[in-house]
Design an enzyme around this catalytic site. Sequence first.
Site, mmCIF file in Angstrom:
data_model
loop_
_atom_site.group_PDB
_atom_site.id
_atom_site.type_symbol
_atom_site.label_atom_id
_atom_site.label_comp_id
_atom_site.label_asym_id
_atom_site.label_seq_id
_atom_site.Cartn_x
_atom_site.Cartn_y
_atom_site.Cartn_z
ATOM 1 N N ASN A 1 -11.991 -9.901 -3.270
ATOM 2 C CA ASN A 1 -12.085 -9.882 -4.729
ATOM 3 C C ASN A 1 -11.340 -11.103 -5.284
ATOM 4 O O ASN A 1 -10.132 -11.258 -5.041
ATOM 5 C CB ASN A 1 -11.472 -8.576 -5.248
ATOM 6 C CG ASN A 1 -11.562 -8.453 -6.755
ATOM 7 O OD1 ASN A 1 -11.278 -9.407 -7.481
ATOM 8 N ND2 ASN A 1 -11.927 -7.293 -7.246
ATOM 9 N N ASP B 1 -11.171 -12.052 -8.570
ATOM 10 C CA ASP B 1 -10.899 -11.964 -10.016
ATOM 11 C C ASP B 1 -9.619 -12.704 -10.411
ATOM 12 O O ASP B 1 -9.539 -13.336 -11.464
ATOM 13 C CB ASP B 1 -10.715 -10.495 -10.440
ATOM 14 C CG ASP B 1 -12.008 -9.724 -10.434
ATOM 15 O OD1 ASP B 1 -13.089 -10.344 -10.412
ATOM 16 O OD2 ASP B 1 -11.941 -8.475 -10.441
ATOM 17 N N HIS B 2 -8.598 -12.587 -9.536
ATOM 18 C CA HIS B 2 -7.301 -13.141 -9.935
ATOM 19 C C HIS B 2 -7.212 -14.662 -9.823
ATOM 20 O O HIS B 2 -6.270 -15.265 -10.324
ATOM 21 C CB HIS B 2 -6.165 -12.422 -9.212
ATOM 22 C CG HIS B 2 -6.108 -10.987 -9.655
ATOM 23 N ND1 HIS B 2 -5.910 -10.644 -10.967
ATOM 24 C CD2 HIS B 2 -6.317 -9.835 -8.983
ATOM 25 C CE1 HIS B 2 -5.972 -9.336 -11.085
ATOM 26 N NE2 HIS B 2 -6.223 -8.810 -9.897
ATOM 27 N N ARG C 1 -11.590 -10.502 -19.278
ATOM 28 C CA ARG C 1 -10.222 -11.010 -19.113
ATOM 29 C C ARG C 1 -10.064 -11.944 -17.917
ATOM 30 O O ARG C 1 -9.147 -12.726 -17.877
ATOM 31 C CB ARG C 1 -9.211 -9.864 -19.037
ATOM 32 C CG ARG C 1 -9.310 -9.041 -17.791
ATOM 33 C CD ARG C 1 -8.199 -8.024 -17.716
ATOM 34 N NE ARG C 1 -8.401 -6.938 -18.664
ATOM 35 C CZ ARG C 1 -7.912 -5.724 -18.481
ATOM 36 N NH1 ARG C 1 -7.194 -5.455 -17.424
ATOM 37 N NH2 ARG C 1 -8.130 -4.767 -19.346
ATOM 38 N N HIS C 2 -10.940 -11.814 -16.923
ATOM 39 C CA HIS C 2 -10.863 -12.803 -15.828
ATOM 40 C C HIS C 2 -12.209 -13.506 -15.624
ATOM 41 O O HIS C 2 -12.413 -14.594 -16.118
ATOM 42 C CB HIS C 2 -10.269 -12.226 -14.526
ATOM 43 C CG HIS C 2 -10.564 -10.802 -14.230
ATOM 44 N ND1 HIS C 2 -11.825 -10.339 -14.023
ATOM 45 C CD2 HIS C 2 -9.734 -9.730 -14.088
ATOM 46 C CE1 HIS C 2 -11.770 -9.049 -13.778
ATOM 47 N NE2 HIS C 2 -10.526 -8.637 -13.811
ATOM 48 N N GLU D 1 -18.881 -5.930 -9.792
ATOM 49 C CA GLU D 1 -18.397 -4.657 -10.351
ATOM 50 C C GLU D 1 -18.665 -4.652 -11.843
ATOM 51 O O GLU D 1 -18.351 -5.630 -12.536
ATOM 52 C CB GLU D 1 -16.895 -4.517 -10.130
ATOM 53 C CG GLU D 1 -16.500 -4.338 -8.702
ATOM 54 C CD GLU D 1 -14.984 -4.277 -8.553
ATOM 55 O OE1 GLU D 1 -14.260 -4.217 -9.563
ATOM 56 O OE2 GLU D 1 -14.536 -4.308 -7.422
ATOM 57 N N THR E 1 -5.594 -2.375 -14.460
ATOM 58 C CA THR E 1 -6.627 -2.479 -13.439
ATOM 59 C C THR E 1 -7.388 -1.144 -13.419
ATOM 60 O O THR E 1 -7.004 -0.221 -14.127
ATOM 61 C CB THR E 1 -6.001 -2.809 -12.060
ATOM 62 O OG1 THR E 1 -7.036 -2.920 -11.087
ATOM 63 C CG2 THR E 1 -5.006 -1.765 -11.609
ATOM 64 N N THR E 2 -8.461 -1.063 -12.601
ATOM 65 C CA THR E 2 -9.270 0.162 -12.583
ATOM 66 C C THR E 2 -8.407 1.335 -12.106
ATOM 67 O O THR E 2 -7.902 1.320 -10.985
ATOM 68 C CB THR E 2 -10.480 -0.035 -11.636
ATOM 69 O OG1 THR E 2 -10.993 -1.346 -11.839
ATOM 70 C CG2 THR E 2 -11.547 0.989 -11.903
ATOM 71 N N HIS F 1 -8.913 -0.766 -3.469
ATOM 72 C CA HIS F 1 -7.898 -0.670 -4.515
ATOM 73 C C HIS F 1 -6.491 -0.508 -3.941
ATOM 74 O O HIS F 1 -6.219 0.442 -3.205
ATOM 75 C CB HIS F 1 -8.142 0.440 -5.534
ATOM 76 C CG HIS F 1 -7.597 0.046 -6.876
ATOM 77 N ND1 HIS F 1 -6.281 0.160 -7.198
ATOM 78 C CD2 HIS F 1 -8.186 -0.564 -7.931
ATOM 79 C CE1 HIS F 1 -6.086 -0.348 -8.402
ATOM 80 N NE2 HIS F 1 -7.226 -0.788 -8.867
ATOM 81 N N GLY F 2 -5.679 -1.490 -4.268
ATOM 82 C CA GLY F 2 -4.265 -1.456 -3.891
ATOM 83 C C GLY F 2 -4.008 -1.691 -2.408
ATOM 84 O O GLY F 2 -2.896 -1.458 -1.935
ATOM 85 N N HIS G 1 -5.948 -8.095 -5.145
ATOM 86 C CA HIS G 1 -4.639 -8.499 -5.652
ATOM 87 C C HIS G 1 -3.648 -8.878 -4.556
ATOM 88 O O HIS G 1 -3.033 -9.950 -4.601
ATOM 89 C CB HIS G 1 -4.068 -7.382 -6.545
ATOM 90 C CG HIS G 1 -2.850 -7.795 -7.287
ATOM 91 N ND1 HIS G 1 -1.581 -7.565 -6.818
ATOM 92 C CD2 HIS G 1 -2.709 -8.486 -8.440
ATOM 93 C CE1 HIS G 1 -0.705 -8.067 -7.667
ATOM 94 N NE2 HIS G 1 -1.369 -8.631 -8.665
#
Length: 241
Positions: A7, A9-10, A49-50, A70, A100-101, A192-193, A215
């Site tokens: 991912n 996004d960041h 936002r990203h 997504e 975040t989600t 996630h995470g 992330h």
Amino acid sequence: MKRLGVNIDHVATLRNARGEFHPDPIYAAKYVNKIGADSVTIHLREDRRHIKDLDAKKICSIKNLLVNLEISTNEKIVKKALEIKPDFICIVPENRKEITTEGGLNLKKNRTNIKKIISKFKKKKIRTSLFINPSLSDIKICKKLDVDCIEIHTGKLANLVKSKKKHSNEFRRILNCSKLANQLGIEVHAGHGLDYKTTKLLGKIKEIKEFNIGHYLIGESIFYGLPKVIKNFKKIIKNSI
Ligand code: PXP
């Protein structure tokens, strides 16, 4: 073979912090693909936002790159995604104020709308996934919705592991859901995470075919570089069951 989706996004978050062009998420998409990512994930959020529309369009037009987009169930975003035509779609819940989600989709409340959205993507032959909590009843609903894949929200497990709390019950929930989904012919993903430790733990679940990680992977790359971090994740995934 289990796959790693990265991912990015960041990368866009960092670019947007300056309002300029660097670091470029399009370059990041090509680069992570070159150094071993099996696919790239981007989230076109309602507040942009990203990742922005043009990023998504350009990333989805890169040759030989599998893109997982997504999106929420928002009508305008669904329309945009149908225009952009990624390889894969993952439908996620979205709340403007969240960082975040925060959890999986509420399938009981939104199933009619989600079913309509799934059929739109299936008609375009886009592999479609639903981001859900590890709940057996949600898996049964997914079967009725005729979705190709599910992505199990692993945020709760990740938080328990990070805070050194008992996580066996949550792990068992994810395991049981993965088994049921697999029996029902639904491909299982997780995300996630996730960090090295939680990816290794979930690697024990043979039914999980894809990990989508953002992330921690991008954060860790600040210190060790993307090639090394992607290599580490690939090794963990490859050495798991
Ligand atoms: N999978 C889904 C469906 C997500 O929404 C996210 C967060 O955008 C991720 C995976 C990646 O989570 P993280 O950035 O915590 O690795």
